[in-house]
Scaffold this motif. Structure first.
Motif, PDB file in Angstrom:
ATOM      1  N   ASP A   7      51.202  53.499  42.000  1.00  0.00           N
ATOM      2  CA  ASP A   7      51.231  52.135  42.510  1.00  0.00           C
ATOM      3  C   ASP A   7      50.485  51.283  41.502  1.00  0.00           C
ATOM      4  O   ASP A   7      49.279  51.444  41.323  1.00  0.00           O
ATOM      5  N   PRO A   8      51.181  50.363  40.817  1.00  0.00           N
ATOM      6  CA  PRO A   8      50.545  49.623  39.731  1.00  0.00           C
ATOM      7  C   PRO A   8      49.574  48.539  40.184  1.00  0.00           C
ATOM      8  O   PRO A   8      48.854  47.992  39.360  1.00  0.00           O
ATOM      9  N   GLN A   9      49.561  48.215  41.500  1.00  0.00           N
ATOM     10  CA  GLN A   9      48.731  47.101  41.956  1.00  0.00           C
ATOM     11  C   GLN A   9      47.314  47.574  42.242  1.00  0.00           C
ATOM     12  O   GLN A   9      47.003  48.066  43.317  1.00  0.00           O
ATOM     13  N   ALA A  10      46.437  47.431  41.264  1.00  0.00           N
ATOM     14  CA  ALA A  10      45.046  47.850  41.385  1.00  0.00           C
ATOM     15  C   ALA A  10      44.170  46.656  41.728  1.00  0.00           C
ATOM     16  O   ALA A  10      44.525  45.505  41.475  1.00  0.00           O
ATOM     17  N   VAL A  11      42.993  46.938  42.308  1.00  0.00           N
ATOM     18  CA  VAL A  11      42.041  45.907  42.690  1.00  0.00           C
ATOM     19  C   VAL A  11      40.765  46.104  41.881  1.00  0.00           C
ATOM     20  O   VAL A  11      40.240  47.220  41.810  1.00  0.00           O
ATOM     21  N   ALA A  12      40.282  45.037  41.295  1.00  0.00           N
ATOM     22  CA  ALA A  12      38.985  45.086  40.605  1.00  0.00           C
ATOM     23  C   ALA A  12      37.901  44.926  41.666  1.00  0.00           C
ATOM     24  O   ALA A  12      37.563  43.808  42.062  1.00  0.00           O
ATOM     25  N   THR A  13      37.368  46.053  42.138  1.00  0.00           N
ATOM     26  CA  THR A  13      36.372  45.992  43.209  1.00  0.00           C
ATOM     27  C   THR A  13      35.073  45.384  42.684  1.00  0.00           C
ATOM     28  O   THR A  13      34.711  45.563  41.520  1.00  0.00           O
ATOM     29  N   PRO A  14      34.352  44.651  43.545  1.00  0.00           N
ATOM     30  CA  PRO A  14      33.143  43.946  43.105  1.00  0.00           C
ATOM     31  C   PRO A  14      32.039  44.909  42.671  1.00  0.00           C
ATOM     32  O   PRO A  14      31.975  46.061  43.113  1.00  0.00           O
TER      33      PRO A  14
END
Length: 323
Positions: free
Chosen positions: A31-38
């Protein structure tokens, strides 16, 4: 007779003929949609904001200091989610015809990396504080001791690095109470929660019409009953207490309660609604939980009053990145 239609959170809808079996094989997921977690403390939760139907159920992230502000949505949608360390666990639909579910392991960017089949309908997901172990509870049917059409539960613990089931079913573990074996055939377990040492865990055991708080270790694979009338425990960050829903016998409803593990002293919380959830700890002094379609908070010492924390959300977990 168990009559387990509800354990920690009632499953939405009724599904006939759910299989309690399935492949133990883990699979990779892209799944290419990654999140830059804080880099600062944040909360991972299931988005229940109905303003855009396509986003309902997706995993969301919000900074703890701006928890009512902007939420970032991940690419994965879950029925249950939990996150700790650098790993998350998401129970999601694997197929719709027939309806089956899988548990998906998420990396630090909330990107799916591996999945494995789970039996039945989603109830709970939990991850140990270091992200090493994950636990799921699902509703299943077909147990010989349960009435036809009545759901029982399956609780398991997995290695988050591989998806391997290190405890495939808590019902297979020996249980003692006051040093004596509990050998009944009607054991049901749900609501696993991990202590800070990442090996010790707690869960609910139901047998003979009574629920118990049980404690075990992943390494030792045995359980001890500690306290009666405990459902869906959640261990505090400091490991000294568990919060849970206690059935008020006069009404048959639940009341949120905190148990001191050293003294076995109970503290009822200042929430009068019969909350049907496995609560989470915001910190060592505050409990958070779902009520309706929002996450609320209430002091863990019995004082104060509940207040809304996150609107349009459920299944929260608090993540505090290592400094």
């Amino acid at each position: 007779m168990l009559g387990l239609v509800v354990a920690c959170v009632a499953a939405a809808g009724v599904v006939i003929g759910l299989s309690a079996s399935g492949s133990d094989q883990g699979g990779t997921v892209d799944d290419p949609q990654a999140v830059a977690t804080p880099s600062e403390p944040y909360v991972v939760f299931r988005n229940l904001d109905r303003s855009d139907a396509k986003d309902y159920g997706r995993v969301a992230v919000a900074e703890l200091d701006d928890i009512a502000g902007t939420r970032t949505l991940a690419g994965v949608a879950c029925d249950r989610v939990d996150f700790s360390g650098a790993n998350g666990l998401c129970i999601e639909v694997a197929s719709r015809f027939p309806l089956r579910y899988k548990a998906t392991i998420l990396d630090e960017h909330l990107t799916p990396v591996r999945s494995y089949r789970v039996p039945g309908l989603p109830s709970r997901a939990r991850v140990s504080s270091d992200g090493r172990h994950g636990a799921t509870t699902t509703f299943v049917s077909g147990h010989s001791y349960a009435e036809i059409g009545v759901f029982s539960t399956r609780a398991m613990i997995v290695d988050m690095a591989t998806g391997r089931k290190v405890i495939e079913n808590l019902e297979n573990l020996p249980v003692t109470k006051d040093g004596a074996p509990m050998d009944s055939v009607d054991h049901n377990f749900w609501g696993i929660t991990f202590a800070p040492d990442d090996d010790t865990f707690y869960a609910t055991l139901s047998t003979g019409g009574t629920t118990y708080l049980v404690r075990g270790t992943v390494s030792g694979k045995r359980l001890e009953a500690l306290h009666e009338n405990v459902e869906c425990p959640s261990a505090s960050p400091d490991g000294t207490r568990v919060a849970y829903k206690k059935r008020v016998r006069a009404s048959g409803l639940w009341h949120l309660t905190v148990l001191d593990l050293a003294t076995m002293t109970e503290t009822p919380l200042a929430e009068d609604a019969p909350i049907d959830d496995q609560v989470e700890w915001l910190d060592d002094s505050t409990i958070i939980y779902r009520d309706g379609e929002s996450v609320f908070q209430v002091p863990a010492d019995g004082s104060g009053a509940p207040s809304e924390l996150i609107a349009g959300a459920e299944s929260p977990s608090v993540v505090r990145p290592a400094v």
